[in-house]
Write a protein that holds these residues in place. Structure first.
Motif, PDB file in Angstrom:
ATOM      1  N   GLY A   1       0.816  -1.207   0.000  1.00 19.20           N
ATOM      2  CA  GLY A   1       0.000   0.000   0.000  1.00 19.20           C
ATOM      3  C   GLY A   1       0.850   1.257   0.000  1.00 19.20           C
ATOM      4  O   GLY A   1       1.512   1.551  -0.936  1.00 19.20           O
ATOM      5  N   GLY A   2       0.865   1.987   0.974  1.00 16.83           N
ATOM      6  CA  GLY A   2       1.602   3.230   1.110  1.00 16.83           C
ATOM      7  C   GLY A   2       1.025   3.989   2.272  1.00 16.83           C
ATOM      8  O   GLY A   2       0.011   3.583   2.817  1.00 16.83           O
ATOM      9  N   PRO A   3       1.533   5.049   2.713  1.00 17.88           N
ATOM     10  CA  PRO A   3       2.669   5.776   2.158  1.00 17.88           C
ATOM     11  C   PRO A   3       4.019   5.439   2.753  1.00 17.88           C
ATOM     12  O   PRO A   3       4.865   6.296   2.856  1.00 17.88           O
ATOM     13  CB  PRO A   3       2.289   7.221   2.452  1.00 17.88           C
ATOM     14  CG  PRO A   3       1.554   7.142   3.736  1.00 17.88           C
ATOM     15  CD  PRO A   3       0.845   5.831   3.728  1.00 17.88           C
ATOM     16  N   TYR A   4       4.232   4.200   3.173  1.00 13.88           N
ATOM     17  CA  TYR A   4       5.583   3.703   3.385  1.00 13.88           C
ATOM     18  C   TYR A   4       6.348   4.388   4.501  1.00 13.88           C
ATOM     19  O   TYR A   4       7.558   4.536   4.429  1.00 13.88           O
ATOM     20  CB  TYR A   4       6.420   3.825   2.097  1.00 13.88           C
ATOM     21  CG  TYR A   4       5.694   3.351   0.865  1.00 13.88           C
ATOM     22  CD1 TYR A   4       5.371   2.028   0.698  1.00 13.88           C
ATOM     23  CD2 TYR A   4       5.342   4.262  -0.126  1.00 13.88           C
ATOM     24  CE1 TYR A   4       4.704   1.615  -0.451  1.00 13.88           C
ATOM     25  CE2 TYR A   4       4.686   3.847  -1.272  1.00 13.88           C
ATOM     26  CZ  TYR A   4       4.371   2.522  -1.420  1.00 13.88           C
ATOM     27  OH  TYR A   4       3.719   2.104  -2.549  1.00 13.88           O
ATOM     28  N   GLU A   5       5.676   4.795   5.530  1.00 15.71           N
ATOM     29  CA  GLU A   5       6.416   5.439   6.612  1.00 15.71           C
ATOM     30  C   GLU A   5       7.383   4.450   7.243  1.00 15.71           C
ATOM     31  O   GLU A   5       7.166   3.236   7.239  1.00 15.71           O
ATOM     32  CB  GLU A   5       5.460   5.975   7.668  1.00 15.71           C
ATOM     33  CG  GLU A   5       4.749   4.892   8.460  1.00 15.71           C
ATOM     34  CD  GLU A   5       3.876   5.475   9.548  1.00 15.71           C
ATOM     35  OE1 GLU A   5       2.671   5.579   9.327  1.00 15.71           O
ATOM     36  OE2 GLU A   5       4.426   5.797  10.604  1.00 15.71           O
ATOM     37  N   GLN A   6       8.456   4.986   7.777  1.00 12.45           N
ATOM     38  CA  GLN A   6       9.432   4.172   8.476  1.00 12.45           C
ATOM     39  C   GLN A   6       9.154   4.229   9.972  1.00 12.45           C
ATOM     40  O   GLN A   6       8.819   5.282  10.511  1.00 12.45           O
ATOM     41  CB  GLN A   6      10.851   4.647   8.178  1.00 12.45           C
ATOM     42  CG  GLN A   6      11.260   4.396   6.741  1.00 12.45           C
ATOM     43  CD  GLN A   6      12.738   4.578   6.501  1.00 12.45           C
ATOM     44  OE1 GLN A   6      13.522   4.836   7.401  1.00 12.45           O
ATOM     45  NE2 GLN A   6      13.145   4.432   5.238  1.00 12.45           N
ATOM     46  N   TYR A   7       9.335   3.092  10.618  1.00 12.34           N
ATOM     47  CA  TYR A   7       9.187   2.974  12.060  1.00 12.34           C
ATOM     48  C   TYR A   7      10.577   2.768  12.646  1.00 12.34           C
ATOM     49  O   TYR A   7      11.327   1.913  12.180  1.00 12.34           O
ATOM     50  CB  TYR A   7       8.279   1.805  12.415  1.00 12.34           C
ATOM     51  CG  TYR A   7       6.863   1.968  11.931  1.00 12.34           C
ATOM     52  CD1 TYR A   7       6.511   1.619  10.627  1.00 12.34           C
ATOM     53  CD2 TYR A   7       5.877   2.469  12.772  1.00 12.34           C
ATOM     54  CE1 TYR A   7       5.215   1.773  10.173  1.00 12.34           C
ATOM     55  CE2 TYR A   7       4.571   2.624  12.322  1.00 12.34           C
ATOM     56  CZ  TYR A   7       4.250   2.267  11.028  1.00 12.34           C
ATOM     57  OH  TYR A   7       2.957   2.423  10.591  1.00 12.34           O
ATOM     58  N   PHE A   8      10.863   3.517  13.678  1.00  5.85           N
ATOM     59  CA  PHE A   8      12.220   3.539  14.217  1.00  5.85           C
ATOM     60  C   PHE A   8      12.345   2.823  15.548  1.00  5.85           C
ATOM     61  O   PHE A   8      11.420   2.802  16.363  1.00  5.85           O
ATOM     62  CB  PHE A   8      12.686   4.991  14.401  1.00  5.85           C
ATOM     63  CG  PHE A   8      13.045   5.659  13.113  1.00  5.85           C
ATOM     64  CD1 PHE A   8      12.078   6.262  12.329  1.00  5.85           C
ATOM     65  CD2 PHE A   8      14.363   5.662  12.665  1.00  5.85           C
ATOM     66  CE1 PHE A   8      12.411   6.869  11.124  1.00  5.85           C
ATOM     67  CE2 PHE A   8      14.705   6.258  11.465  1.00  5.85           C
ATOM     68  CZ  PHE A   8      13.726   6.861  10.694  1.00  5.85           C
ATOM     69  N   GLY A   9      13.542   2.270  15.759  1.00  8.30           N
ATOM     70  CA  GLY A   9      13.907   1.765  17.065  1.00  8.30           C
ATOM     71  C   GLY A   9      14.391   2.892  17.962  1.00  8.30           C
ATOM     72  O   GLY A   9      14.515   4.033  17.513  1.00  8.30           O
ATOM     73  N   PRO A  10      14.711   2.578  19.217  1.00  9.30           N
ATOM     74  CA  PRO A  10      15.104   3.622  20.172  1.00  9.30           C
ATOM     75  C   PRO A  10      16.517   4.146  19.968  1.00  9.30           C
ATOM     76  O   PRO A  10      16.866   5.182  20.529  1.00  9.30           O
ATOM     77  CB  PRO A  10      14.988   2.913  21.521  1.00  9.30           C
ATOM     78  CG  PRO A  10      15.173   1.475  21.208  1.00  9.30           C
ATOM     79  CD  PRO A  10      14.589   1.261  19.843  1.00  9.30           C
ATOM     80  N   GLY A  11      17.313   3.463  19.167  1.00  9.89           N
ATOM     81  CA  GLY A  11      18.674   3.923  18.918  1.00  9.89           C
ATOM     82  C   GLY A  11      19.694   3.297  19.849  1.00  9.89           C
ATOM     83  O   GLY A  11      19.388   2.894  20.974  1.00  9.89           O
ATOM     84  N   THR A  12      20.920   3.213  19.339  1.00 11.97           N
ATOM     85  CA  THR A  12      22.065   2.771  20.140  1.00 11.97           C
ATOM     86  C   THR A  12      23.120   3.861  20.073  1.00 11.97           C
ATOM     87  O   THR A  12      23.566   4.223  18.982  1.00 11.97           O
ATOM     88  CB  THR A  12      22.669   1.466  19.592  1.00 11.97           C
ATOM     89  OG1 THR A  12      21.708   0.419  19.704  1.00 11.97           O
ATOM     90  CG2 THR A  12      23.933   1.095  20.365  1.00 11.97           C
ATOM     91  N   ARG A  13      23.484   4.368  21.229  1.00  9.41           N
ATOM     92  CA  ARG A  13      24.557   5.373  21.258  1.00  9.41           C
ATOM     93  C   ARG A  13      25.878   4.642  21.480  1.00  9.41           C
ATOM     94  O   ARG A  13      26.105   4.078  22.544  1.00  9.41           O
ATOM     95  CB  ARG A  13      24.324   6.409  22.351  1.00  9.41           C
ATOM     96  CG  ARG A  13      25.362   7.530  22.316  1.00  9.41           C
ATOM     97  CD  ARG A  13      24.950   8.730  23.120  1.00  9.41           C
ATOM     98  NE  ARG A  13      23.775   9.415  22.598  1.00  9.41           N
ATOM     99  CZ  ARG A  13      23.779  10.243  21.555  1.00  9.41           C
ATOM    100  NH1 ARG A  13      24.892  10.481  20.907  1.00  9.41           N
ATOM    101  NH2 ARG A  13      22.668  10.846  21.180  1.00  9.41           N
ATOM    102  N   LEU A  14      26.703   4.670  20.458  1.00  8.56           N
ATOM    103  CA  LEU A  14      27.992   3.986  20.490  1.00  8.56           C
ATOM    104  C   LEU A  14      29.102   5.000  20.702  1.00  8.56           C
ATOM    105  O   LEU A  14      29.184   5.992  19.976  1.00  8.56           O
ATOM    106  CB  LEU A  14      28.226   3.229  19.177  1.00  8.56           C
ATOM    107  CG  LEU A  14      29.604   2.596  18.996  1.00  8.56           C
ATOM    108  CD1 LEU A  14      29.824   1.478  20.006  1.00  8.56           C
ATOM    109  CD2 LEU A  14      29.790   2.078  17.577  1.00  8.56           C
ATOM    110  N   THR A  15      29.925   4.725  21.673  1.00 10.49           N
ATOM    111  CA  THR A  15      31.117   5.538  21.915  1.00 10.49           C
ATOM    112  C   THR A  15      32.329   4.649  21.726  1.00 10.49           C
ATOM    113  O   THR A  15      32.423   3.579  22.342  1.00 10.49           O
ATOM    114  CB  THR A  15      31.116   6.124  23.337  1.00 10.49           C
ATOM    115  OG1 THR A  15      29.929   6.915  23.512  1.00 10.49           O
ATOM    116  CG2 THR A  15      32.339   6.991  23.572  1.00 10.49           C
ATOM    117  N   VAL A  16      33.243   5.098  20.869  1.00  9.31           N
ATOM    118  CA  VAL A  16      34.480   4.357  20.624  1.00  9.31           C
ATOM    119  C   VAL A  16      35.641   5.181  21.179  1.00  9.31           C
ATOM    120  O   VAL A  16      35.840   6.338  20.789  1.00  9.31           O
ATOM    121  CB  VAL A  16      34.691   4.087  19.131  1.00  9.31           C
ATOM    122  CG1 VAL A  16      35.967   3.251  18.911  1.00  9.31           C
ATOM    123  CG2 VAL A  16      33.489   3.352  18.543  1.00  9.31           C
ATOM    124  N   THR A  17      36.384   4.574  22.101  1.00 10.38           N
ATOM    125  CA  THR A  17      37.479   5.330  22.746  1.00 10.38           C
ATOM    126  C   THR A  17      38.847   4.799  22.306  1.00 10.38           C
ATOM    127  O   THR A  17      38.952   3.699  21.764  1.00 10.38           O
ATOM    128  CB  THR A  17      37.370   5.221  24.264  1.00 10.38           C
ATOM    129  OG1 THR A  17      37.487   3.837  24.629  1.00 10.38           O
ATOM    130  CG2 THR A  17      36.037   5.759  24.767  1.00 10.38           C
TER     131      THR A  17
END
Lengths: 114, 114
Positions: free
Chosen positions: B98-114
């Protein structure tokens, strides 16, 4: 390639007032979809409103409405009666009719002042 | 409601370590996406997948790989992390029905590289 521009990195609005966030895009396609997403601080990105390019009528969702100007390639978001919970990053996004990808703008950070 | 989950909210890794980020959606969506989000740059597409075992490079695939062995699961792999991969990583899914093809998001991962 399509591009999405949000010229206002930050904006603020007084509680209960109205604010308009700007978005312009560049495309050679005639059929496409436009979206506004909201990302509250440390919370999930959610869809605010969507617009199909073939529809002339501007989309409305409660206090949120858009001003879609196809010829000008402009897609602004109006928030009426702003509430503290409206404080967030707002992203404008474009999706063409042929392809799964979205193109996002850089975002506008909206602050709501009590 | 569509639910998109990500395996970690926060990760801290040392340079050169391998990182495996997993994303799971529960709505039988065909499309899944990995973005990185950086201030002032919005969301940039790393990879997307439109079917099991299928993948397409996005705008910034260098230093990343992906895997989609099952429809509901899409993994982002950083084989040898570098400090410039410090960022917020967002997963999303969408349907082609169908449409209109919205994207559903996850909560995110905050990655820190030291």
């Amino acid at each position: 390639a399509q591009t999405v521009t949000q010229s206002q990195p930050e904006m603020s609005v007084q509680e209960a007032e109205t604010v308009t966030l700007s978005c312009t895009y560049d495309t050679s396609e005639s059929d496409y979809y436009l979206f506004w997403y909201k990302q509250p601080p440390s919370r999930q990105m959610i869809l605010v409103i969507r617009q199909e390019a073939y529809k002339q009528q501007n989309a409305t969702e409660n206090r949120f409405s858009v001003n879609f100007q196809k010829a000008a390639k402009s897609f602004s978001l109006k928030i009426s009666d702003s509430q503290l919970g409206d404080a967030a990053m707002y992203f404008c996004a474009y999706r063409g009719n042929y392809g799964q990808n979205f193109v996002f703008g850089p975002g506008t950070r909206l602050s709501v002042l009590p | 409601d569509v639910k998109v989950t990500q395996s970690s909210r926060y990760l801290v890794k040392r340079t050169g370590e391998k990182v495996f980020l997993e994303c799971v959606q529960d709505m039988d969506h065909e499309n899944m996406f990995w973005y990185r989000q950086d201030p002032g740059l919005g969301l940039r597409l790393i990879y997307f997948s439109y079917d099991v075992k299928m993948k397409e490079k996005g705008d910034i695939p260098e230093g990343y790989s992906v895997s989609r062995e099952k429809k509901e699961r899409f993994s982002l792999i950083l084989e040898s992390t570098s400090t410039n991969q410090t960022s917020m990583y967002l997963c999303a899914s969408s349907s082609e029905a169908g449409g209109p093809y919205e994207q559903y998001f996850g909560p995110g991962t905050r990655l820190t590289v030291t």
